[in-house]
Design an enzyme around this catalytic site. Sequence first.
Site, PDB file in Angstrom:
ATOM      1  CG  HIS A 160      -7.699  -2.319  -2.418  1.00  0.00           C
ATOM      2  ND1 HIS A 160      -7.678  -1.298  -3.340  1.00  0.00           N
ATOM      3  CD2 HIS A 160      -6.961  -1.892  -1.363  1.00  0.00           C
ATOM      4  CE1 HIS A 160      -6.975  -0.283  -2.856  1.00  0.00           C
ATOM      5  NE2 HIS A 160      -6.519  -0.622  -1.667  1.00  0.00           N
ATOM      6  CG  HIS A 168     -12.086   3.247   0.773  1.00  0.00           C
ATOM      7  ND1 HIS A 168     -11.312   4.202   0.131  1.00  0.00           N
ATOM      8  CD2 HIS A 168     -11.201   2.338   1.265  1.00  0.00           C
ATOM      9  CE1 HIS A 168     -10.040   3.881   0.227  1.00  0.00           C
ATOM     10  NE2 HIS A 168      -9.943   2.751   0.896  1.00  0.00           N
ATOM     11  CG  HIS A 215      -9.444  -2.389   1.792  1.00  0.00           C
ATOM     12  ND1 HIS A 215      -9.794  -1.836   0.581  1.00  0.00           N
ATOM     13  CD2 HIS A 215      -8.797  -1.411   2.484  1.00  0.00           C
ATOM     14  CE1 HIS A 215      -9.361  -0.588   0.528  1.00  0.00           C
ATOM     15  NE2 HIS A 215      -8.766  -0.301   1.662  1.00  0.00           N
ATOM     16  CG  HIS A 218      -2.298   0.482   0.943  1.00  0.00           C
ATOM     17  ND1 HIS A 218      -2.794   1.640   1.469  1.00  0.00           N
ATOM     18  CD2 HIS A 218      -3.291  -0.037   0.164  1.00  0.00           C
ATOM     19  CE1 HIS A 218      -4.037   1.823   1.043  1.00  0.00           C
ATOM     20  NE2 HIS A 218      -4.364   0.815   0.260  1.00  0.00           N
ATOM     21  CG  HIS A 267      -8.723   4.296   5.068  1.00  0.00           C
ATOM     22  ND1 HIS A 267      -7.526   3.652   5.343  1.00  0.00           N
ATOM     23  CD2 HIS A 267      -9.302   3.581   4.065  1.00  0.00           C
ATOM     24  CE1 HIS A 267      -7.388   2.605   4.542  1.00  0.00           C
ATOM     25  NE2 HIS A 267      -8.455   2.533   3.753  1.00  0.00           N
ATOM     26  CG  PHE A 282      -3.703   6.190   0.850  1.00  0.00           C
ATOM     27  CD1 PHE A 282      -4.798   5.562   1.420  1.00  0.00           C
ATOM     28  CD2 PHE A 282      -3.923   7.063  -0.199  1.00  0.00           C
ATOM     29  CE1 PHE A 282      -6.084   5.799   0.957  1.00  0.00           C
ATOM     30  CE2 PHE A 282      -5.204   7.309  -0.675  1.00  0.00           C
ATOM     31  CZ  PHE A 282      -6.287   6.682  -0.087  1.00  0.00           C
ATOM     32  CG  HIS A 305      -6.191   4.254  -3.354  1.00  0.00           C
ATOM     33  ND1 HIS A 305      -4.892   3.863  -3.159  1.00  0.00           N
ATOM     34  CD2 HIS A 305      -6.925   3.654  -2.382  1.00  0.00           C
ATOM     35  CE1 HIS A 305      -4.844   3.053  -2.098  1.00  0.00           C
ATOM     36  NE2 HIS A 305      -6.062   2.903  -1.627  1.00  0.00           N
TER      37      HIS A 305
END
Length: 598
Positions: free
Chosen positions: A210, A331, A373, A183, A335, A360, A201
Site C-alpha cells: 500500500h 484499518h 491508507h 485493489h 473500511h 475490497f 492483505h
Amino acid sequence: MASVCNTSTTLKTSFTSSTNSSSLASTPKPSQLYLHGKRNQTFKVSCKVSNSGDQNQHVETNSVDRRNVLLGLGGLYGVANAVPLAASATPIPPPDLKSCGRATISDGPEVPYTCCPPPMPGNPETIPYYKFPPMTKLRIRQPAHAVDEEYIAKYQLAISRMRELDIKDPLNPLGFKQQANIHCAYCNGAYIIGDKVLQVHNSWLFFPFHRWYLYFYERILGTLIDDPTFALPYWNWDHPKGMRLPPMFDRQGTSLYDERRNQQVRNGTVMDLGSFGDEVQTTQLQMMTNNLTLMYRQMVTNAPCPLLFFGAPYVLGNNVEAPGTIETIPHIPVHIWAGTVRGSTLPNGQPSYGEDMGNFYSAGLDPIFYCHHSNVDRMWNEWKAIGGKRRDLSQRDWLNSEFFFYDEHRKPYRVRVRDCLDTKKMGYDFAPMPTPWRNFKPKRKATAGKLNTSSIPPASKVFPLAKLDKATSFTITRPASSRTQQEKNEKEEMLTFNDIKYDNREYIRFDVFLNADKNVKADELDQAEFAGSYTSLPHVHRANDTNHVATVTFNLAITELLEDIGLEDEDTIVVTLVPKKGGEGISIGGVEIKLEDC
C-alpha cells in the site's frame, strides 16, 4: 486488537519453510512466525480463465519453487532474481495475463466488470527497477481535517482529471478506475496461485504494497495538475480532531464525494475505530475514549515485536492469513464504517455488499480510500518512533519482495520492499500531529485486586467451545510467573486462541478481557483489563469455494497488561471473551499461554 491473526481455510495444504540455512541466523524461530504445519517448496501457479466458455476453468502454467512474488497493476509476475531458497531454485514464470478472470465480490456474485489490467508491457523480466527521481522539496502530507480551500481545490481538480482519463481511454493505467482496479484484482480472487487466491492483505505484504501503491497514485495526481509538490492528505483518525469523515469528502457534486458511501457517517458523526457493522450506543466522549484505547493497544501493547505489527510472512500458495495489529484494527473497521450497510440498497437499486469502502473490490472507487491508507502508512512511521524492538523486518524474503506499477508517465517499473522503508528517501513526509494515544494506557481498573477464581471453570472445562454466543469466562495457568525484566525482554508472554472457526463471509468481532468476569462493561474499553479484539472483514479465499469456514490462531501480547493489572506474580488468571458480532457462528478449539521470542 489482534497481535497476529493466523487464518487459513479448511483446505489442508503442506508447505516448507521459507528460509534457507544461510539465513537462519537472522530469521525468527518458527514459533515467532505463527505459521503452522509443513510446507512444500513446489506448487502450481494458475489463473482463472476468462477467454473461454468456463469462467471457472483453471489453467496450470508451471510447477515452480516457492519464491518471492512480483505484484503489479492488476497483474502477477515472477521474479527472476528473487532471494533464492536453495542453490537449485528456479524463477517463478509469469502467468499468462490473458487468463486473468473476473474477481468475486465477498459474499456475493462476480464483480460486474473486469478488474484485469490493460495490455501489459512485454516480458515482465525486462521491466527496469524504479529509481527515485531527483527532488528539491519533500511532498508533505497534511491531516485531512486541517487543509485549506486552496489545497481542496487542487485535490478536486486532480481527481477530476484522473476520472477524465477513464473517458478518453478506459485502458489508460493512470485512470481513476484502473487505479482502483489494483485493489480489486488482488483482493477479490482474480488471480489464483495453486489453490490460494493471491492476496496482498493479511500478511507482511500489507504495509509495503500500500505504501508503493499510494506513492505512484500521489505522483500521478501531482502530474495531472502540474504540481510536483502535491501530496495526498492523511485521515487523522488516531486523533480526536480527525475522528470524523473529513469535510472535503462530504461535499456532494465534487470529485471527492462518493454516493456509495454510508450516509450515516456524514455531518460530523464520530467514527468507531472498532466498527463491526453495528452502531454502538454510547456517548461521543466514550467513543473517542474507546478509539484512543484501541490505538494504544494496537500500536503499543500488542505490537512490541515486528511480526506482530506487520503480520506474518506471506508464502505463495499457502492458505494462512496473518494480519498485523493495525491492519486488523483500525484499518478494517474504518473500511466497514465508511462503506454502505450490507443488505441495504445502493443508489442504482442493486443490493449492497458494503460498497465502496466496505468491500475490497470496490474500496479504491472511493477517494477516501487513499486518504485512509495515507494514515495507515503514517502509522508505520509512528510505530517505529515508539522505540524498543519496533523496527522494520530484516528477513530477506520480505525485503526482496517486489511489486509492479506504472509511474506518472505510464512507464512500467518493478519496485522492491527494501526501497520503501524511508518515506523521506521516497520524497514525502507527514506533517506532524499530536499522538494522544501514546499516553492513553488504560489505567482504570474495573476489578479491585485479583478476581476470585474459585467459581470460574478452568480452560480445560470450557474448550473446545462450540459457539461464542455469550460472554464466556475461564481460568488459565501461566507458564511462568514473577519474571525478571531481562526475562520479559527476551520473551513476550502470549495468550493464544487456537482453532477458531467462523464463516469468512460474515463480519466478526469479539473482545478479550483479563481479570474480569462475564459482567464486564464491554462497551467501555478504557479499562486496564481490556486486552484486545479479534475482527474480520468478509473476504474471498478461493474462487468457487463452497466451504466458507476460516480457521484462525489468534495471539495477544499480554506482558505489559499483566504488569498494569498487578498479576505478574499470579500462576492462574481469569480471561473473559465477549462476542460483539457473529458470536453464534464462532467456535474455539483451545487456548494456551506461551512465552515467545520477540
